[in-house]
Design an enzyme around this catalytic site. Structure first.
Site, PDB file in Angstrom:
ATOM      1  N   HIS A 121       1.004  -1.236   0.061  1.00 26.42           N
ATOM      2  CA  HIS A 121       0.006  -0.066   0.037  1.00 26.42           C
ATOM      3  C   HIS A 121       0.966   1.172  -0.093  1.00 26.42           C
ATOM      4  CE1 HIS A 121       0.967  -0.446   4.254  1.00 26.42           C
ATOM      5  NE2 HIS A 121       1.072   0.872   4.278  1.00 26.42           N
TER       6      HIS A 121
ATOM      7  N   ASP B  78       0.777   5.074   1.877  1.00 23.55           N
ATOM      8  CA  ASP B  78       0.179   5.775   2.894  1.00 23.55           C
ATOM      9  C   ASP B  78      -0.661   7.036   2.304  1.00 23.55           C
ATOM     10  OD1 ASP B  78       1.221   3.900   4.641  1.00 23.55           O
ATOM     11  OD2 ASP B  78       2.696   5.095   5.194  1.00 23.55           O
TER      12      ASP B  78
ATOM     13  N   HIS C  96       4.816   0.147  -0.220  1.00 27.93           N
ATOM     14  CA  HIS C  96       5.410  -0.475   0.769  1.00 27.93           C
ATOM     15  C   HIS C  96       4.523  -1.742   1.384  1.00 27.93           C
ATOM     16  CE1 HIS C  96       3.819   2.806   2.804  1.00 27.93           C
ATOM     17  NE2 HIS C  96       3.793   2.087   3.752  1.00 27.93           N
TER      18      HIS C  96
ATOM     19  N   ARG D  52       7.705  -9.137  15.207  1.00 21.53           N
ATOM     20  CA  ARG D  52       8.135  -7.988  14.679  1.00 21.53           C
ATOM     21  C   ARG D  52       7.192  -6.821  15.421  1.00 21.53           C
ATOM     22  NH1 ARG D  52       7.631  -4.880  10.076  1.00 21.53           N
ATOM     23  NH2 ARG D  52       9.163  -3.258   9.907  1.00 21.53           N
TER      24      ARG D  52
HETATM   25  C1  LIG Z   1      -4.715   8.403   9.190  1.00 20.03           C
HETATM   26  C2  LIG Z   1      -4.777   7.198   8.798  1.00 20.03           C
HETATM   27  C3  LIG Z   1      -3.895   6.587   7.765  1.00 20.03           C
HETATM   28  C4  LIG Z   1      -4.274   5.076   7.693  1.00 20.03           C
HETATM   29  C5  LIG Z   1      -5.542   5.300   7.965  1.00 20.03           C
HETATM   30  C6  LIG Z   1      -5.691   6.264   9.194  1.00 20.03           C
HETATM   31  O1  LIG Z   1      -6.884   6.628   9.689  1.00 20.03           O
HETATM   32  C7  LIG Z   1      -4.973   5.170  10.506  1.00 20.03           C
HETATM   33  C8  LIG Z   1      -4.435   4.225   9.862  1.00 20.03           C
HETATM   34  C9  LIG Z   1      -3.535   4.235   8.571  1.00 20.03           C
HETATM   35  C10 LIG Z   1      -3.113   3.095   8.157  1.00 20.03           C
HETATM   36  C11 LIG Z   1      -2.108   2.411   8.749  1.00 20.03           C
HETATM   37  C12 LIG Z   1      -1.686   1.146   8.054  1.00 20.03           C
HETATM   38  C13 LIG Z   1      -1.510   1.125   6.542  1.00 20.03           C
HETATM   39  C14 LIG Z   1      -2.907   2.055   6.010  1.00 20.03           C
HETATM   40  C15 LIG Z   1      -3.176   2.189   4.586  1.00 20.03           C
HETATM   41  C16 LIG Z   1      -4.216   1.544   6.724  1.00 20.03           C
HETATM   42  O2  LIG Z   1      -4.975   0.525   6.392  1.00 20.03           O
HETATM   43  O3  LIG Z   1      -4.221   1.989   7.872  1.00 20.03           O
HETATM   44  C17 LIG Z   1      -2.817   3.500   6.761  1.00 20.03           C
HETATM   45  C18 LIG Z   1      -4.069   4.389   6.395  1.00 20.03           C
HETATM   46  C19 LIG Z   1      -3.659   5.078   5.170  1.00 20.03           C
HETATM   47  O4  LIG Z   1      -2.284   5.825   5.067  1.00 20.03           O
HETATM   48  O5  LIG Z   1      -4.539   5.236   4.416  1.00 20.03           O
HETATM   49  O1  LIG Z   2       5.451  -2.450   9.839  1.00 21.67           O
HETATM   50  C1  LIG Z   2       5.866  -1.992   8.925  1.00 21.67           C
HETATM   51  O2  LIG Z   2       7.102  -1.957   8.500  1.00 21.67           O
HETATM   52  C2  LIG Z   2       5.269  -1.195   7.778  1.00 21.67           C
HETATM   53  C3  LIG Z   2       3.986  -0.300   8.488  1.00 21.67           C
HETATM   54  C4  LIG Z   2       3.058   0.433   7.654  1.00 21.67           C
HETATM   55  O3  LIG Z   2       3.129   0.557   6.378  1.00 21.67           O
HETATM   56  C5  LIG Z   2       2.019   1.257   8.164  1.00 21.67           C
HETATM   57  O4  LIG Z   2       1.733   1.124   9.395  1.00 21.67           O
HETATM   58  O5  LIG Z   2       1.331   2.170   7.483  1.00 21.67           O
HETATM   59 FE   LIG Z   3       2.264   2.226   5.548  1.00 20.56          FE
END
Ligand SMILES: C=C1C[C@]23C[C@@]1(O)CC[C@H]2[C@@]12CCC[C@@](C)(C(=O)O1)[C@H]2[C@@H]3C(=O)O
Ligand SMILES: O=C(O)CCC(=O)C(=O)O
Ligand SMILES: [Fe+2]
Length: 372
Positions: free
Chosen positions: A231, A233, A288, A298
């Protein structure tokens, strides 16, 4: 971060329907079918041997050439590791140990702080799970605003100690994220005058943020499991502390998946989709994922930094011209999170208004990448 954050509204309006199948990983000797991924790599995007290729740039923030170094690294990689960042080691140790305490609680206890279907904060599977038929080999805890209510459910006694660590971590990370944003934009010639909301220090104008704690248990067959699927961010930038166990991989176009090795005291910084938009495509937001390990569990802690959630983000005027038309339409973080919840890795293309002039594929055209 205000305790009732506007960010949370993005999810109230766009509930994510994930199969909330919570599993106690500690009792598993083999991978259940629900978590078995048939193929985590493919020929077009192979896993690359770290000894025969380049690696993610390490940027020393105290280097006099930091501005040029950071700009070059962001353009070519969309991800860097930073050292001499000023975050005290003791704070990194504290957040790591608080996160370990959280994930080592019994599953029934963790479920007391479960994220609700239309909520953003709390314990649960990765939000992006809804886009995949198989579940990921991980647990997560998202914090937007104050973690107090959830932490009270988790630890009846010493929850304030854990809250204090989270607040301190958010405060330090917010400062570092602002500094990094200015370095990244500064190297494109952008100053505080060019970005009104970001120059302000007022409470309402500060960036919004979320903290994502990720836990990847050791896995009996790592080749058939996925810690966190590929994905980008949805942020301006993300600061990731990955402790001392590797697992993070980034996709370098034309090369493949490259492991980002933890370096002592280092922090990984990803360019997110909103910085990609602001930079009018000059900085790619890096694709990533996290893979898992047969013997070691981890932990990773992501600070997801974005603009105030209702400020419109669009390509910066200075980066737009006759040869560089704006590539994206304006979008707020709030709206973009909703778009991401709906279209996942096609979210960027859905706000794109202009195809690349040279006819080449966009660096962020991840539609071509197999993500499941
Ligand atoms: C602000 C945010 C980005 C995120 C969605 C969220 O509300 C909080 C969790 C974030 C996260 C972390 C893991 C990967 C990700 C794609 C997800 O599913 O939750 C990201 C979200 C994002 O960046 O879109
Ligand atoms: O665990 C990791 O190294 C990646 C975590 C991540 O990509 C995320 O929280 O958005
Ligand atoms: Fe991420």
């Amino acid at each position: 971060m205000p305790s009732r954050s506007l960010l949370a509204d993005a999810f109230r309006a766009h509930p994510v329907h994930v199969h909330q199948k919570h599993i106690d990983f500690t009792s598993l000797q083999e991978i259940p079918d629900s978590h078995k991924w048939t193929q985590i790599d493919d020929e077009q995007h192979p896993l690359v041997d770290p000894l025969i290729t380049e690696s993610v740039p390490v940027i020393d923030l105290s280097d006099p050439n930091v501005l040029q170094n950071i700009g070059h690294a962001c353009k070519t990689w969309g991800v860097i590791q930073v050292t001499n960042h000023g975050i005290p080691t003791s704070l990194l140790e504290n957040i790591e140990s608080a996160s370990r305490s959280l994930f080592s609680l019994p599953i029934q206890q963790k479920l007391k702080a479960a994220r609700s279907p239309d909520g953003v904060s709390g314990y649960g599977v990765a939000r992006i799970s809804s886009f995949f038929s198989k579940l990921m080999w991980s647990e997560g805890f998202t914090i937007v605003g104050s973690p107090l209510e959830h932490f009270r459910q988790l630890w009846s006694q010493d929850y304030t100690k854990f809250c204090d660590i989270i607040e301190e971590y958010k405060k330090e990370m917010q400062k570092l994220a602002r500094r990094l944003t200015w370095l990244m934009l500064g190297s494109l010639g952008i100053t505080k005058k060019d970005l009104k909301w970001a120059g302000s220090t007022g409470e309402s104008k500060k960036g919004s943020a979320a903290l994502q704690l990720n836990y990847y248990p050791a896995c009996p067959d790592p080749d058939q499991a996925m810690g966190l699927a590929a994905h980008t961010d949805s942020t301006l930038l993300t600061i990731l502390y990955q402790s001392n166990t590797s697992g993070l991989q980034v996709l370098k176009e034309g090369i493949g998946w490259i492991t980002v090795p933890p370096i002592p005291g280092g922090l990984v910084v990803n360019v997110g989709d909103l910085l990609h938009i602001l930079s009018n495509g000059m900085y790619p937001s890096v694709l990533h994922r996290a893979v898992v390990n047969r013997t070691k569990h981890r932990l990773s802690i992501a600070f997801l930094y974005g603009p105030p959630s209702s400020v419109e983000i669009s390509p910066l005027q200075k980066l737009v011209g006759p040869n560089h038309p704006p590539l994206y339409r304006p979008v707020t973080w709030n709206e973009y999170l909703g778009t991401k919840a709906k279209y996942f890795n096609k979210a960027l293309s859905s706000v794109r208004i202009c195809a690349p002039l040279n006819g080449l594929a966009d660096v962020n055209d991840h539609n071509r990448v197999r993500v499941g």
